[in-house]
Motif scaffolding. Structure first.
Motif, PDB file in Angstrom:
ATOM      1  N   GLU A   1       0.808  -1.222   0.000  1.00  0.00           N
ATOM      2  CA  GLU A   1       0.000   0.000   0.000  1.00  0.00           C
ATOM      3  C   GLU A   1       0.845   1.278   0.000  1.00  0.00           C
ATOM      4  O   GLU A   1       0.399   2.310  -0.468  1.00  0.00           O
ATOM      5  N   THR A   2       2.073   1.233   0.511  1.00  0.00           N
ATOM      6  CA  THR A   2       2.898   2.438   0.540  1.00  0.00           C
ATOM      7  C   THR A   2       4.103   2.343  -0.385  1.00  0.00           C
ATOM      8  O   THR A   2       4.694   3.353  -0.739  1.00  0.00           O
ATOM      9  N   GLY A   3       4.482   1.135  -0.750  1.00  0.00           N
ATOM     10  CA  GLY A   3       5.648   0.959  -1.602  1.00  0.00           C
ATOM     11  C   GLY A   3       6.959   0.996  -0.852  1.00  0.00           C
ATOM     12  O   GLY A   3       8.000   0.693  -1.397  1.00  0.00           O
ATOM     13  N   ARG A   4       6.931   1.382   0.386  1.00  0.00           N
ATOM     14  CA  ARG A   4       8.150   1.405   1.189  1.00  0.00           C
ATOM     15  C   ARG A   4       7.783   1.334   2.659  1.00  0.00           C
ATOM     16  O   ARG A   4       6.714   1.766   3.072  1.00  0.00           O
ATOM     17  N   SER A   5       8.677   0.769   3.425  1.00  0.00           N
ATOM     18  CA  SER A   5       8.495   0.716   4.867  1.00  0.00           C
ATOM     19  C   SER A   5       9.872   0.626   5.499  1.00  0.00           C
ATOM     20  O   SER A   5      10.836   0.223   4.851  1.00  0.00           O
ATOM     21  N   PRO A   6       9.986   1.004   6.760  1.00  0.00           N
ATOM     22  CA  PRO A   6      11.278   0.894   7.424  1.00  0.00           C
ATOM     23  C   PRO A   6      11.753  -0.556   7.435  1.00  0.00           C
ATOM     24  O   PRO A   6      11.008  -1.460   7.795  1.00  0.00           O
ATOM     25  N   SER A   7      12.973  -0.747   6.997  1.00  0.00           N
ATOM     26  CA  SER A   7      13.543  -2.095   6.981  1.00  0.00           C
ATOM     27  C   SER A   7      14.957  -2.105   7.556  1.00  0.00           C
ATOM     28  O   SER A   7      15.586  -3.145   7.608  1.00  0.00           O
ATOM     29  N   ALA A   8      15.435  -0.939   7.975  1.00  0.00           N
ATOM     30  CA  ALA A   8      16.799  -0.833   8.484  1.00  0.00           C
ATOM     31  C   ALA A   8      16.964   0.445   9.296  1.00  0.00           C
ATOM     32  O   ALA A   8      16.101   1.334   9.265  1.00  0.00           O
ATOM     33  N   ILE A   9      18.075   0.502  10.007  1.00  0.00           N
ATOM     34  CA  ILE A   9      18.482   1.725  10.696  1.00  0.00           C
ATOM     35  C   ILE A   9      19.846   2.115  10.145  1.00  0.00           C
ATOM     36  O   ILE A   9      20.769   1.297  10.119  1.00  0.00           O
ATOM     37  N   ARG A  10      19.954   3.339   9.694  1.00  0.00           N
ATOM     38  CA  ARG A  10      21.228   3.888   9.241  1.00  0.00           C
ATOM     39  C   ARG A  10      21.813   4.645  10.423  1.00  0.00           C
ATOM     40  O   ARG A  10      21.157   5.524  10.987  1.00  0.00           O
ATOM     41  N   ILE A  11      23.032   4.289  10.832  1.00  0.00           N
ATOM     42  CA  ILE A  11      23.666   4.870  12.009  1.00  0.00           C
ATOM     43  C   ILE A  11      24.981   5.519  11.614  1.00  0.00           C
ATOM     44  O   ILE A  11      25.811   4.887  10.959  1.00  0.00           O
ATOM     45  N   GLU A  12      25.152   6.763  12.009  1.00  0.00           N
ATOM     46  CA  GLU A  12      26.434   7.424  11.802  1.00  0.00           C
ATOM     47  C   GLU A  12      27.213   7.351  13.107  1.00  0.00           C
ATOM     48  O   GLU A  12      26.714   7.736  14.164  1.00  0.00           O
ATOM     49  N   GLY A  13      28.431   6.822  13.006  1.00  0.00           N
ATOM     50  CA  GLY A  13      29.277   6.693  14.180  1.00  0.00           C
ATOM     51  C   GLY A  13      29.974   7.999  14.509  1.00  0.00           C
ATOM     52  O   GLY A  13      30.136   8.868  13.650  1.00  0.00           O
TER      53      GLY A  13
END
Length: 177
Positions: free
Chosen positions: A111-123
């Motif tokens: 229904e949205t074409g995208r969903s959260p699937s990860a976390i991007r973390i800056e060290g």
């Protein structure tokens, strides 16, 4: 940031959360770099026997930031991502300067074409890590998994916000890889 350091912080926070749906938090995988034949990650075992995994993957070029939304609560990986971002927001570990939910290409709800699937973390050292969230069904298969948050009243313990002051990732105890 080295995989081990990243996963020490993630695993330490998940342990500190004392979430009632998780019966254990363990490390797995042998790769010291993202991706590879044996991706390193942190596994959270649910009461159902199923597991959610946050594992170090190569950062895709076309991943895009997405906001948290209620659709995340309908799946184990989504609930784990939501909890992880809440824990990071509460603890604000010194090892990281920022984190955001991302949608990976080809991963999303129809229904949205995208969903959260990860976390991007800056060290804090300027490197970027990308933790993918996946799940594996337990003994009862996917049918045994709740389709909504099994612990809607869960609140992050106050100790999590003090975690950065009282413990560091270096002292967090995790199962060996």
């Amino acid at each position: 940031m080295h995989n081990n350091r990243l996963l020490d912080v993630i695993g330490g926070l998940l342990r500190a959360a004392e979430h009632p749906d998780y019966t254990g938090i363990t490390r797995y995988g042998a790769d010291s770099m993202p991706g590879g034949q044996s991706p390193a990650g942190v596994k959270a075992t649910h009461l159902s026997g199923s597991v959610s995994m946050l594992w170090a993957a190569a950062v895709p070029r076309d991943c895009e930031p997405v906001p948290a939304d209620d659709s995340m609560l309908t799946s184990m990986p989504g609930r784990t991502l939501r909890l992880m971002t809440m824990l990071l927001d509460a603890a604000q570990p010194a090892e990281f300067t920022s984190w955001q939910l991302c949608a990976a290409p080809g991963v999303g709800w129809p229904e949205t074409g995208r969903s959260p699937s990860a976390i991007r973390i800056e060290g804090s050292d300027g490197t970027v890590a990308y933790l993918r969230a996946t799940a594996a069904s337990g003994p009862g298969g996917g049918a045994a998994e709740p389709k909504e948050d099994p612990c809607p009243d869960y609140r992050i313990p106050p100790e999590v916000s003090q975690w950065r002051h009282s413990r560091s990732a270096a002292t967090a105890e995790l199962a060996s890889v």
